[in-house]
Enzyme design. Structure first.
Site, PDB file in Angstrom:
ATOM      1  N   MET A  18       7.536   5.650  20.918  1.00 38.17           N
ATOM      2  CA  MET A  18       6.504   6.648  20.620  1.00 38.17           C
ATOM      3  C   MET A  18       7.084   7.670  19.647  1.00 38.17           C
ATOM      4  O   MET A  18       8.283   7.944  19.669  1.00 38.17           O
ATOM      5  CB  MET A  18       6.044   7.337  21.900  1.00 38.17           C
ATOM      6  CG  MET A  18       5.281   6.417  22.821  1.00 38.17           C
ATOM      7  SD  MET A  18       4.684   7.256  24.304  1.00 38.17           S
ATOM      8  CE  MET A  18       3.333   8.201  23.605  1.00 38.17           C
ATOM      9  N   PHE A  19       6.235   8.229  18.804  1.00 39.04           N
ATOM     10  CA  PHE A  19       6.567   9.292  17.851  1.00 39.04           C
ATOM     11  C   PHE A  19       7.457   8.824  16.699  1.00 39.04           C
ATOM     12  O   PHE A  19       8.067   9.642  16.022  1.00 39.04           O
ATOM     13  CB  PHE A  19       7.203  10.503  18.551  1.00 39.04           C
ATOM     14  CG  PHE A  19       6.486  10.920  19.790  1.00 39.04           C
ATOM     15  CD1 PHE A  19       5.200  11.437  19.734  1.00 39.04           C
ATOM     16  CD2 PHE A  19       7.077  10.772  21.026  1.00 39.04           C
ATOM     17  CE1 PHE A  19       4.523  11.808  20.883  1.00 39.04           C
ATOM     18  CE2 PHE A  19       6.416  11.139  22.183  1.00 39.04           C
ATOM     19  CZ  PHE A  19       5.136  11.662  22.119  1.00 39.04           C
ATOM     20  N   GLY A  21       6.291   7.010  14.090  1.00 33.25           N
ATOM     21  CA  GLY A  21       5.509   6.885  12.864  1.00 33.25           C
ATOM     22  C   GLY A  21       4.963   5.486  12.610  1.00 33.25           C
ATOM     23  O   GLY A  21       4.671   5.133  11.472  1.00 33.25           O
ATOM     24  N   ASP A  89      -3.354  -2.039  15.447  1.00 32.62           N
ATOM     25  CA  ASP A  89      -2.558  -0.932  15.988  1.00 32.62           C
ATOM     26  C   ASP A  89      -2.472  -1.043  17.506  1.00 32.62           C
ATOM     27  O   ASP A  89      -3.334  -1.631  18.142  1.00 32.62           O
ATOM     28  CB  ASP A  89      -3.194   0.405  15.594  1.00 32.62           C
ATOM     29  CG  ASP A  89      -2.224   1.574  15.722  1.00 32.62           C
ATOM     30  OD1 ASP A  89      -0.998   1.351  15.616  1.00 32.62           O
ATOM     31  OD2 ASP A  89      -2.693   2.710  15.907  1.00 32.62           O
ATOM     32  N   GLU A  90      -1.419  -0.446  18.073  1.00 29.74           N
ATOM     33  CA  GLU A  90      -1.183  -0.417  19.518  1.00 29.74           C
ATOM     34  C   GLU A  90      -1.165  -1.828  20.109  1.00 29.74           C
ATOM     35  O   GLU A  90      -1.841  -2.136  21.093  1.00 29.74           O
ATOM     36  CB  GLU A  90      -2.217   0.467  20.230  1.00 29.74           C
ATOM     37  CG  GLU A  90      -2.238   1.901  19.758  1.00 29.74           C
ATOM     38  CD  GLU A  90      -0.990   2.711  20.134  1.00 29.74           C
ATOM     39  OE1 GLU A  90      -0.114   2.213  20.860  1.00 29.74           O
ATOM     40  OE2 GLU A  90      -0.901   3.862  19.680  1.00 29.74           O
ATOM     41  N   GLN A  92       0.758  -3.403  21.980  1.00 27.14           N
ATOM     42  CA  GLN A  92       1.146  -3.580  23.382  1.00 27.14           C
ATOM     43  C   GLN A  92      -0.065  -3.630  24.313  1.00 27.14           C
ATOM     44  O   GLN A  92       0.006  -4.232  25.378  1.00 27.14           O
ATOM     45  CB  GLN A  92       2.126  -2.477  23.832  1.00 27.14           C
ATOM     46  CG  GLN A  92       1.554  -1.084  23.934  1.00 27.14           C
ATOM     47  CD  GLN A  92       1.468  -0.340  22.604  1.00 27.14           C
ATOM     48  OE1 GLN A  92       1.898  -0.827  21.563  1.00 27.14           O
ATOM     49  NE2 GLN A  92       0.920   0.860  22.634  1.00 27.14           N
ATOM     50  N   CYS A 146      15.193  12.308  18.579  1.00 26.11           N
ATOM     51  CA  CYS A 146      15.451  12.655  19.979  1.00 26.11           C
ATOM     52  C   CYS A 146      15.061  14.105  20.234  1.00 26.11           C
ATOM     53  O   CYS A 146      15.495  15.010  19.513  1.00 26.11           O
ATOM     54  CB  CYS A 146      16.926  12.428  20.320  1.00 26.11           C
ATOM     55  SG  CYS A 146      17.337  12.858  22.036  1.00 26.11           S
ATOM     56  N   CYS A 186      17.205   9.508  22.374  1.00 26.26           N
ATOM     57  CA  CYS A 186      18.246   8.613  21.891  1.00 26.26           C
ATOM     58  C   CYS A 186      18.839   7.889  23.109  1.00 26.26           C
ATOM     59  O   CYS A 186      18.511   8.180  24.259  1.00 26.26           O
ATOM     60  CB  CYS A 186      19.339   9.396  21.158  1.00 26.26           C
ATOM     61  SG  CYS A 186      20.285  10.511  22.229  1.00 26.26           S
ATOM     62  N   HIS A 189      20.468  10.229  25.729  1.00 25.84           N
ATOM     63  CA  HIS A 189      19.625  11.128  26.519  1.00 25.84           C
ATOM     64  C   HIS A 189      18.406  10.465  27.159  1.00 25.84           C
ATOM     65  O   HIS A 189      17.575  11.144  27.739  1.00 25.84           O
ATOM     66  CB  HIS A 189      19.165  12.290  25.631  1.00 25.84           C
ATOM     67  CG  HIS A 189      20.288  13.179  25.244  1.00 25.84           C
ATOM     68  ND1 HIS A 189      20.746  13.248  23.950  1.00 25.84           N
ATOM     69  CD2 HIS A 189      21.078  13.997  25.985  1.00 25.84           C
ATOM     70  CE1 HIS A 189      21.753  14.087  23.896  1.00 25.84           C
ATOM     71  NE2 HIS A 189      21.974  14.556  25.126  1.00 25.84           N
TER      72      HIS A 189
END
Length: 192
Positions: A18-19, A21, A89-90, A92, A146, A186, A189
């Protein structure tokens, strides 16, 4: 259709957490095809309601008109004469049936670009992306930033445990979750 007509068919995959792009990259490719005056079909799953039905939208606010469907099997019926590029798109949300559908579309000579999550919130491979990547002519693997340290993030985590933690999608309030529910992380984390 002759063998020469089918030579332009190909499958391209845009994958990442996610996030990262992914939808922005999908929209960029669609826009380039439109500038080149190619017929385009953009498809989203009906579960993606970030900007309402009939639109794909990135977390950064880029939007594009689309057709919403419930199942991958509906996609071929939306391909009109003159379509040269099909963007999904999407990925999954479509499950394993998407692999056969987009492969068959590419086999007919279409360029098919598919974007989706490569990992679940708990770091597992998110089907059907691994399968799609294995049969694609090209794969673009994106990373996010991250939220903890600013390094490249190949993962995302759910911020709060919910009763549906065994559900890899776990839409928030009936729609695709965003920064209120998830953060990019990352490798260092991703566990907390």
């Amino acid at each position: 259709m002759t063998a020469d007509d089918r030579s332009g068919g190909r499958l391209e995959v845009i994958a990442g957490p996610m996030f990262a792009g992914k939808t922005e990259e999908l929209v960029r490719r669609v826009h380039r095809a439109q500038v080149a005056r190619r017929g385009v079909l953009v498809v989203a799953h009906e579960l993606d309601t970030r900007s309402g039905p009939g639109r794909v939208a990135s977390h950064s606010g880029l939007e594009m008109p689309s057709r919403s469907v419930r199942d991958a099997e509906e996609i071929p019926g939306l391909v009109a004469e003159g379509t040269e590029l099909v963007a999904v798109d999407e990925a999954q949300f479509f499950g394993p049936d998407l692999v056969g559908v987009v492969t068959a579309l590419a086999d007919t000579g279409l360029v098919v670009v598919v974007a989706g999550l490569s990992v679940t919130f708990d770091g597992r491979a998110f089907a059907p992306l691994p399968e799609l990547m294995s049969v694609a002519e090209s794969v673009t693997k994106l990373t996010a930033v991250c939220a903890v340290c600013g390094r490249d993030a190949a993962f995302h985590v759910r911020l709060e445990a919910t009763p549906a933690d065994d559900d890899a999608l776990a839409p928030t309030s009936g729609h695709v979750g965003g920064s209120e529910s998830y953060e990019a992380r990352c490798r260092q984390h991703r566990a907390g």
